[in-house]
Write an enzyme that holds these catalytic residues in place. Structure first.
Site, PDB file in Angstrom:
ATOM      1  N   LYS A  24       0.959  -1.168   0.126  1.00  0.00           N
ATOM      2  CA  LYS A  24      -0.067   0.078   0.053  1.00  0.00           C
ATOM      3  C   LYS A  24       0.972   1.346   0.060  1.00  0.00           C
ATOM      4  O   LYS A  24       1.437   1.503   0.938  1.00  0.00           O
ATOM      5  CB  LYS A  24      -0.996   0.108   1.244  1.00  0.00           C
ATOM      6  N   GLU A  34      10.329   0.848  10.311  1.00  0.00           N
ATOM      7  CA  GLU A  34      11.420   1.920  10.295  1.00  0.00           C
ATOM      8  C   GLU A  34      10.570   3.021  10.395  1.00  0.00           C
ATOM      9  O   GLU A  34       9.694   3.623   9.730  1.00  0.00           O
ATOM     10  CB  GLU A  34      12.006   1.892   8.767  1.00  0.00           C
ATOM     11  N   CYS A  47      13.125  10.896   7.604  1.00  0.00           N
ATOM     12  CA  CYS A  47      13.046  10.319   8.801  1.00  0.00           C
ATOM     13  C   CYS A  47      14.317  10.655   9.648  1.00  0.00           C
ATOM     14  O   CYS A  47      14.631  10.624  10.511  1.00  0.00           O
ATOM     15  CB  CYS A  47      12.494   8.823   8.867  1.00  0.00           C
TER      16      CYS A  47
END
Length: 778
Positions: free
Chosen positions: A190, A263, A297
């Site tokens: 997705k 993650e 991130c």
């Protein structure tokens, strides 16, 4: 402007990239997309719009997946998986190579579509995202080719559910799909709701490559679709996204037996020492925090500058910020593009507006009207307690503080709940290589930043998640040991009312901090033999005993800093002392279990200790072959404090098999001994006492596994929890571990053959891989 004026001002003129081909591809698809299931696109249905964040224009309408769509995708993947795995590594490699070549062939189309959909500058999509995506498919095609020779003892997991974020849509897809396919898995992926278009273009090239139907399935939609995938009958979930969502996924999958890698977020430090090349460090900082508008991130969002150069560094940084260009992402002269969506823009604005500490600087540069743009921002003079030094902003906002000594730099850098990445700048390589291992992060960049490659694993520790993407270590998340497991029945203690087997009262205590300690509960449990005779008593541990044991383990941090050679000598010593008392331990095991297998169990336990000792100074890291002038050092570090529920059916061997490899790698352990047969563990205290094991390295509790499982798994100072108990506690442990997202290894009520040597699996579970990137040369 005239040429003369251009040379005088050095202003950049516009250099727009044409979007004609990308828009034409959208038109060819009717500007409406269904899902990609079982090798074909489904008819478009009701859904949502995908917009260009730089202009607000609608690019396409996507279909919101229903439960039926997700079920169809999982069914297709399940049906395709056996044939895909049976194709063999070389057979799968051909398809992965084909996908890599098609990514190259259509690289411009992918780059432009990514920039339109995500808002990132076309230079970044063209020069970073797309080449790295290609690299991952090429690299993992090679992994597939080598699997049968280099990984002969593992097999595919099955069907993998994969959920990716919006900041690197195609790159995150490649990080997930390439290793999964290489190892023989099929996938249901997705993409993010905001940025699904390059995933659908990738589905199109899967058809061009002739990929077998059902191997790759892509469903689109909002977070509800991700929840459906997490709850579906898949064998693994791989998620990249926010820590809060990762925590919910950990809770949702607890006890399901599904593999999980996360993650998650970060608040990465960017450390500049006073001997650094300041100009280079500033250029690196531009890349660290304003790359992809700070929506990264591992963004270097916490600047830590040594006091002696702080004023000069910040002055130069502000001057560099004044030269940053913000605008149309398709302009190749743009440094900072658009924020992905108005919702994210509002989040960034609200976090900055709520801050009252420090001094904020925003350059006086023109911000385009319309679209989702936010100016590069610097906030100086913050302390570690300020919210913006702790919370992930996920935008082009840099916060800054200072430090005096290297030790203080490490302390400030590690003062966060995250542990994804870190950057340090110093011309003193001795200083750099001294500091890098001390930083709590999965990746450390020296004199550079945002260096990635398929050969070097990427991932974090703490609340940045667990697992690695890329490299040899990344493959483990998509494989499992060959062979079938058997259900593990609950091992019950014997009951009795016979006379004591030993006329002396034997009430063993806990073993905490290198000495025996009474249980906090004040209660004990009688242990009977098969004949009903009383063999002794053991204490019943409770949450306070867990607390005391974890405190003792946390205080023994020096163990992880000792050499592998020293740890090996102590393990050999434990083995020798156990060997001297082999008959005694064998008799104890026979009397507890009622089976004449004690002698073999003790001998195997001694061999486990010697094997762990042998590995203590030989379980090495790697130097990854990355395509830079430099090296990526994959260092294997201890996980920290490991809590473990030991096997009930193997009272000594189950304990030693867990303890030995864990402490060999420098960890400290809190072990819950076999619940029905604990006396072998309590006798083992004396072996530890006479083997020079430092206080706090090994701590042993007795009593109910159910009583200690939750407090052990929930304890924030515990870094990993393992369970081999015959009690059904896997769900409890995985759910409780979500608090600080610690690593878990649970048996899901499946038996392990303790007679076999599983040392490699334990060594892998007992270590974290830290990749330290070290560029070299002038």
């Amino acid at each position: 402007m005239s040429i003369k004026e251009i040379f005088e001002t050095m202003d950049y003129g516009p250099a727009p990239e044409s979007a004609v081909e990308a828009l034409a591809w959208l038109v060819d698809q009717g500007d409406r997309f269904g899902h990609f299931i079982n090798g074909a696109f489904t008819p478009p249905a009701d859904g949502f719009e995908s917009r260009n964040p730089a202009t607000g224009e609608v690019l396409a309408t996507l279909t919101q997946a229903t439960q039926s769509d997700v079920d169809s995708a999982v069914t297709a993947a399940r049906k395709a998986q056996p044939k895909w795995e049976a194709m063999g590594g070389p057979g799968r490699a051909k398809y992965l190579y084909a996908l890599a070549r098609l990514l190259q062939k259509h690289s411009r189309l992918f780059a432009v579509l990514e920039s339109l959909d995500n808002g990132k500058p076309i230079r970044e999509a063209r020069d970073i995202d797309i080449p790295l995506a290609q690299r991952h498919f090429y690299y993992h095609a090679g992994m597939a080719q080598l699997m049968e020779a280099e990984l002969p003892d593992v097999q595919a997991l099955g069907v993998c559910g994969q959920i990716i974020p919006w900041n690197f849509p195609l790159l995150m897809l490649s990080w997930k799909i390439a290793p999964a396919l290489a190892m023989g898995n099929t996938v249901v992926l997705k993409p993010a709701e905001y940025t699904s278009l390059t995933a659908l273009l990738f589905a199109d090239i899967c058809k061009q490559a002739g990929l077998p139907a059902g191997v790759v399935n892509i469903v689109t939609g909002d977070g509800a679709v991700g929840e459906m995938i997490v709850a579906a009958e898949v064998d693994k979930i791989a998620f990249t996204g926010s820590t809060s969502v990762g925590r919910r996924i950990r809770e949702a999958t607890a006890g399901s037996g599904k593999g999980l890698t996360l993650e998650l977020g970060g608040k990465s430090p960017y450390i500049v020492f006073d001997d650094a090349d300041i100009d280079s460090a500033i250029e690196g900082l531009v890349d660290a925090i304003w790359f992809n508008q700070g929506q990264v991130c591992c963004a270097g969002s916490r600047l830590l500058v040594q006091e002696g150069i702080a004023e000069t560094f910040h002055a130069k940084l502000r001057a560099r910020m004044d030269k940053l260009r913000i605008g149309n992402p398709l302009d190749k002269c743009i440094d900072v593009g658009a924020i992905v969506d108005p919702v994210q823009l509002d989040t960034i604005s609200a976090l900055v507006a709520a801050n009252t500490a420090g001094e904020m600087y925003q350059p006086q540069i023109q911000i385009p009207e319309g679209g989702c743009f936010y100016p590069p921002t610097l906030i100086e003079g913050l302390t570690t307690s300020d919210s913006l030094m702790q919370e992930e902003i996920f935008g082009p906002v840099l916060v800054s503080s200072t430090f005096r000594t290297p030790a203080e730099a490490v302390e400030i850098a590690n003062n966060t709940r995250y542990g994804l990445a870190a950057t340090l700048w110093s011309e003193n390589i001795n200083l750099a290589l001294d500091i890098a291992p001390k930083l709590v992060a999965g990746v450390v960049w020296i004199n550079g930043t945002n260096m990635f490659d398929a050969a070097a694993g990427f991932g974090g520790v703490r609340e940045s998640g667990f697992g690695r993407e890329g490299g040899w270590e990344g493959l483990s998340a998509y494989t499992k040991p060959k062979g079938k497991t058997k259900p593990l029945a609950l091992v019950k203690p014997f009951k009795g009312d016979g006379a004591p087997a030993d006329p002396l009262d034997r009430t063993a205590k806990m073993y905490v901090g290198g000495k025996q300690a009474r249980p906090d509960s004040g209660y004990s449990q009688a242990i009977y033999g098969k004949s009903g005779s009383l063999l002794g008593h053991v204490g019943l541990a409770n949450r306070k005993d867990v607390r005391n044991a974890v405190e003792a383990a946390a205080g023994a941090t020096a163990w992880g800093k000792t050499t592998g050679h020293l740890r090996a000598q102590i393990l050999y010593y434990i083995g020798e002392n156990l060997s001297a008392r082999a008959d005694e331990f064998a008799n104890r095991i026979d009397s507890m279990t009622g089976v004449k297998g004690g002698k073999a169990e003790v001998e195997t336990s001694i061999q486990r200790l010697f094997t762990a000792a042998a590995w203590a100074d030989k379980y090495d890291g790697q130097v990854h072959n990355v395509p830079i002038r430099g090296v990526a050092l994959a260092m294997k570090e201890p996980s920290g404090v490991i809590g473990a529920l030991c096997a009930d059916e193997a009272p000594l061997l189950g304990l030693v098999s867990v303890m030995a490899p864990a402490i060999a790698m420098g960890n400290r352990v809190v072990l819950a001994a076999s619940q029905p047969f604990p006396l072998a563990a309590t006798d083992f205290y004396q072996v530890l006492d006479t083997s020079d094991v430092p206080a706090g390295v090994v701590n042993i509790l007795t009593g109910s596994h159910t009583e200690v499982a939750k407090p052990l798994a929930a304890h924030l100072n515990v870094d990993a929890v393992w369970s081999f108990s015959s009690s059904a506690l896997s769900a409890t442990i995985e759910s409780a571990s979500a608090g600080n997202l610690k690593r878990t290894w649970v048996n899901n009520s499946q038996a392990m053959d303790w007679s076999l040597d599983h040392s490699k699996r334990f060594l892998q579970a007992a270590t974290e891989v830290k990749n330290i990137w070290v560029p070299y040369g002038e």
